[in-house]
Design an enzyme around this catalytic site. Structure first.
Site, PDB file in Angstrom:
ATOM      1  N   ARG A 110     -17.746   3.026  37.386  1.00  0.00           N
ATOM      2  CA  ARG A 110     -18.464   3.345  38.622  1.00  0.00           C
ATOM      3  C   ARG A 110     -17.616   4.033  39.699  1.00  0.00           C
ATOM      4  O   ARG A 110     -18.113   4.382  40.765  1.00  0.00           O
ATOM      5  CB  ARG A 110     -19.089   2.063  39.192  1.00  0.00           C
ATOM      6  CG  ARG A 110     -20.359   1.674  38.459  1.00  0.00           C
ATOM      7  CD  ARG A 110     -20.851   0.324  38.890  1.00  0.00           C
ATOM      8  NE  ARG A 110     -20.037  -0.752  38.332  1.00  0.00           N
ATOM      9  CZ  ARG A 110     -20.096  -2.018  38.734  1.00  0.00           C
ATOM     10  NH1 ARG A 110     -20.892  -2.361  39.721  1.00  0.00           N
ATOM     11  NH2 ARG A 110     -19.330  -2.934  38.164  1.00  0.00           N
TER      12      ARG A 110
ATOM     13  N   LYS B 238      -9.130   2.940  37.520  1.00  0.00           N
ATOM     14  CA  LYS B 238      -9.545   2.229  38.739  1.00  0.00           C
ATOM     15  C   LYS B 238      -8.383   1.539  39.454  1.00  0.00           C
ATOM     16  O   LYS B 238      -8.263   1.632  40.678  1.00  0.00           O
ATOM     17  CB  LYS B 238     -10.616   1.200  38.391  1.00  0.00           C
ATOM     18  CG  LYS B 238     -11.010   0.346  39.579  1.00  0.00           C
ATOM     19  CD  LYS B 238     -12.327  -0.330  39.394  1.00  0.00           C
ATOM     20  CE  LYS B 238     -12.238  -1.541  38.521  1.00  0.00           C
ATOM     21  NZ  LYS B 238     -13.534  -2.232  38.432  1.00  0.00           N
TER      22      LYS B 238
ATOM     23  N   THR C 144     -13.091  -9.880  28.675  1.00  0.00           N
ATOM     24  CA  THR C 144     -11.983 -10.512  29.407  1.00  0.00           C
ATOM     25  C   THR C 144     -11.278 -11.577  28.565  1.00  0.00           C
ATOM     26  O   THR C 144     -10.060 -11.738  28.654  1.00  0.00           O
ATOM     27  CB  THR C 144     -12.487 -11.141  30.717  1.00  0.00           C
ATOM     28  OG1 THR C 144     -13.670 -11.919  30.441  1.00  0.00           O
ATOM     29  CG2 THR C 144     -12.836 -10.085  31.749  1.00  0.00           C
TER      30      THR C 144
HETATM   31  C1  UD1 Z   1     -16.001 -10.789  35.542  1.00  0.00           C
HETATM   32  C2  UD1 Z   1     -16.383 -12.219  35.154  1.00  0.00           C
HETATM   33  C3  UD1 Z   1     -17.439 -12.736  36.136  1.00  0.00           C
HETATM   34  C4  UD1 Z   1     -16.921 -12.665  37.541  1.00  0.00           C
HETATM   35  C5  UD1 Z   1     -16.441 -11.248  37.874  1.00  0.00           C
HETATM   36  C6  UD1 Z   1     -15.704 -11.278  39.180  1.00  0.00           C
HETATM   37  C7  UD1 Z   1     -16.161 -12.366  32.735  1.00  0.00           C
HETATM   38  C8  UD1 Z   1     -16.891 -12.391  31.434  1.00  0.00           C
HETATM   39  N1  UD1 Z   1     -16.903 -12.219  33.831  1.00  0.00           N
HETATM   40  O1  UD1 Z   1     -17.153  -9.990  35.358  1.00  0.00           O
HETATM   41  O2  UD1 Z   1     -17.745 -14.086  35.824  1.00  0.00           O
HETATM   42  O3  UD1 Z   1     -17.928 -13.071  38.446  1.00  0.00           O
HETATM   43  O4  UD1 Z   1     -15.531 -10.783  36.885  1.00  0.00           O
HETATM   44  O5  UD1 Z   1     -15.361  -9.989  39.579  1.00  0.00           O
HETATM   45  O6  UD1 Z   1     -14.962 -12.530  32.746  1.00  0.00           O
HETATM   46  N2  UD1 Z   1     -10.906  -6.223  31.540  1.00  0.00           N
HETATM   47  C9  UD1 Z   1      -9.956  -5.995  30.564  1.00  0.00           C
HETATM   48  N3  UD1 Z   1     -10.349  -5.916  29.261  1.00  0.00           N
HETATM   49  C10 UD1 Z   1     -11.635  -6.067  28.884  1.00  0.00           C
HETATM   50  C11 UD1 Z   1     -12.604  -6.306  29.879  1.00  0.00           C
HETATM   51  C12 UD1 Z   1     -12.209  -6.382  31.189  1.00  0.00           C
HETATM   52  O7  UD1 Z   1      -8.773  -5.862  30.869  1.00  0.00           O
HETATM   53  O8  UD1 Z   1     -11.903  -5.987  27.675  1.00  0.00           O
HETATM   54  C13 UD1 Z   1     -10.477  -6.324  32.930  1.00  0.00           C
HETATM   55  C14 UD1 Z   1     -11.083  -5.236  33.821  1.00  0.00           C
HETATM   56  O9  UD1 Z   1     -10.219  -4.124  33.893  1.00  0.00           O
HETATM   57  C15 UD1 Z   1     -11.189  -5.939  35.160  1.00  0.00           C
HETATM   58  C16 UD1 Z   1     -11.403  -7.405  34.789  1.00  0.00           C
HETATM   59  O10 UD1 Z   1     -10.949  -7.543  33.460  1.00  0.00           O
HETATM   60  O11 UD1 Z   1      -9.993  -5.847  35.903  1.00  0.00           O
HETATM   61  C17 UD1 Z   1     -12.848  -7.859  34.929  1.00  0.00           C
HETATM   62  O12 UD1 Z   1     -13.657  -7.137  34.027  1.00  0.00           O
HETATM   63  P1  UD1 Z   1     -15.102  -6.652  34.401  1.00  0.00           P
HETATM   64  O13 UD1 Z   1     -15.670  -5.931  33.242  1.00  0.00           O
HETATM   65  O14 UD1 Z   1     -15.074  -5.955  35.704  1.00  0.00           O
HETATM   66  O15 UD1 Z   1     -15.848  -8.066  34.533  1.00  0.00           O
HETATM   67  P2  UD1 Z   1     -17.137  -8.374  35.336  1.00  0.00           P
HETATM   68  O16 UD1 Z   1     -18.317  -7.969  34.540  1.00  0.00           O
HETATM   69  O17 UD1 Z   1     -17.020  -7.871  36.708  1.00  0.00           O
HETATM   70 CA    CA Z   2     -15.658  -6.353  37.904  1.00  0.00          CA
END
Ligand code: UD1
Ligand code: CA
Length: 453
Positions: free
Chosen positions: A16, A23, A79
């Site tokens: 986004r 980011k 995550t």
């Molecule tokens: C996540 C949480 C959610 C919380 C929110 C807060 C999970 C499943 N959900 O959701 O409960 O309310 O954050 O902001 O954890 N990332 C990786 N590798 C991956 C996926 C993500 O490194 O495979 C990193 C992203 O770069 C980011 C962070 O993890 O920095 C969070 O990932 P994002 O996809 O933004 O999670 P949300 O859907 O926002």
């Molecule tokens: Ca997020």
């Protein structure tokens, strides 16, 4: 002391942001989001692991800190999957502190509290309550205790009403983290390995989940788009301005002040509206910065007036100087005490000694200006011959008449006077008037040509 292992998740793309830059490399103030989180993590962790993925080389090379352990996540499978990449390198006896690289303004004191809770209960979670909790994981409680986290996309209608959300910060004994990570799977709407599922595992395991709830929405605000980035920037700037004011700096309007760097100041300094401070800046006692000035990596003395719309970069300004309005002081310039630099004056790589004045419309480059020199309006040092730069030396007590050009290399001697409108190509002797000027002529009864019909 417990060994604290920081895990920062930074592998996501940040769709986004609509940007080619990952980011976590966007900035709040003068630091990237990742740097902000790293700085905080360093205060509470013994070792920091950063999970990288999207444009990983660019992310890695943005960080000079050699102590960081970089762990690649080839595919972004969630995550939970991201954290799984790190845990084989983490000792069982430590506590893991999980942070997201896109939540930059987290407070050290909050992280401390979270770690203490994990030390006590084995696992702890930082939550907050939001008026619009859309998109976040919801905290499910029973009899006041945390039972699980349900992601927005997986939540029922009833669960969507819950305002308490998961911020993403979790502290957990590493041994437990390893155990619970083996239990997560992708049986959810997003087909991802959710880290958040470890909460329910801990509860199944008979544990109480330690809970810290913060009321400061900015410390847990994530950056997902440019609107949120700008909101965090404003909040960061406002808090910084309030802190400076508490330390005695007068800021006319904290909502119109930006400092992207380090500012130090003496007593009774005033900063008017729309001032930008960058890099390392010092402002001495009783000095004032007028509206619309930019000051970067510079030191300003005592009782100095920096007048409106002035730009000062990599320069040193002495005491009792007056600079501007509309002055541009460029790098490697040193301006002495009791000096005056007026409007539309540009100075580059030059030194101006005590008591000298350059009041209007001048360019002074690669020049040494002695003491008590007066440089008239429109004087230009012609320091560049098209290939090389040359120096101009304007000695103590001299007077350079308006609209003169000094063709460098050239020396204007002590107490020399240069007549207005001169083009000086060779050294001007001490205590003498030097001028180059064609004699004035008058043509009597001369008529201007008439316009053709
Ligand atoms: C996540 C949480 C959610 C919380 C929110 C807060 C999970 C499943 N959900 O959701 O409960 O309310 O954050 O902001 O954890 N990332 C990786 N590798 C991956 C996926 C993500 O490194 O495979 C990193 C992203 O770069 C980011 C962070 O993890 O920095 C969070 O990932 P994002 O996809 O933004 O999670 P949300 O859907 O926002
Ligand atoms: Ca997020």
């Amino acid at each position: 002391m417990t060994d604290i292992q920081g895990i920062i998740l930074a592998a996501g793309k940040g769709t986004r942001m609509y940007s080619n830059i990952p980011k976590v490399l966007h900035t709040v103030s003068d630091k990237t989001l990742l740097e902000h989180v790293l700085n905080k993590a360093h205060k509470v962790c013994n070792k920091i692991h950063v999970v990288y993925g999207f444009k990983g080389e660019q992310v890695k090379s943005s960080i000079e800190d050699r102590s960081v352990n970089w762990v690649e996540q080839r595919e972004q499978l969630g995550t939970g999957h991201a954290v799984s990449q790190v845990v084989p390198q983490i000792d069982n006896e430590s506590i893991s502190l999980i942070m997201y690289a896109d939540i930059p303004l987290i407070k050290e004191s909050t992280l401390d509290k979270l770690i203490k809770e994990a030390d006590k209960f084995g696992i702890s979670l930082l939550s907050t309550k939001l008026e619009s909790p859309d998109g976040y994981g919801r905290i499910i409680r029973k009899d006041g205790e945390i039972k699980s986290i349900i992601e927005h996309k997986d939540a029922t209608k009833e669960q969507l009403i819950i305002k308490e959300i998961n911020t993403g910060f979790i502290a957990i004994k590493s041994k437990l983290l390893k155990k619970y990570l083996t239990k997560i799977d992708t049986s959810n709407k997003q087909n991802e390995f959710y880290l958040t599922d470890i909460i329910a595992s801990a509860v199944d395991d008979g544990r109480i989940v330690g809970s810290i709830i913060t009321k400061d929405k900015f410390e847990v605000a994530g950056v997902n788009d440019k609107v949120q980035l700008a909101e965090l920037e404003r909040d960061f700037q406002k808090n910084q301005a309030l802190e400076f004011m508490r330390q005695g700096l007068t800021i006319k309007d904290p909502s119109r002040f930006d400092c992207r760097g380090k500012l130090k100041f003496g007593q009774d300094c005033t900063i008017d509206i729309n001032v930008l401070i960058e890099g390392e800046v010092y402002i001495g006692d009783n000095s004032s910065i007028s509206p619309n000035c930019i000051i970067k990596n510079s030191s300003i003395g005592k009782n100095v007036s920096v007048l409106p719309n002035t730009v000062i970069e990599n320069a040193v300004v002495g005491d009792n100087a007056s600079i501007g309005p509309f002055a541009r002081i460029r790098p490697q310039t040193k301006i002495g005490n009791n000096t005056k630099v007026g409007n539309f004056v540009e100075i580059k790589k030059s030194s101006i000694e005590e008591g000298s004045k350059i009041s209007h419309l001048s360019y002074i480059g690669d020049t040494s200006v002695g003491r008590n020199v007066n440089i008239g309006a429109g004087v230009i040092t012609c320091n560049y011959d098209g290939s090389n730069k040359h120096k101009t030396d304007i000695r103590d007590g001299s007077f350079v008449g308006s609209n003169s050009q000094l063709i460098a290399p050239v020396v204007i001697g002590e107490n020399a006077t240069i007549g207005a409108g001169s083009t000086i190509t060779s050294d001007a002797p001490n205590d003498a008037l030097t001028l180059t000027r064609t004699k004035q002529s008058t043509f009597k009864k001369w008529r201007r040509p008439k316009k053709n019909k």
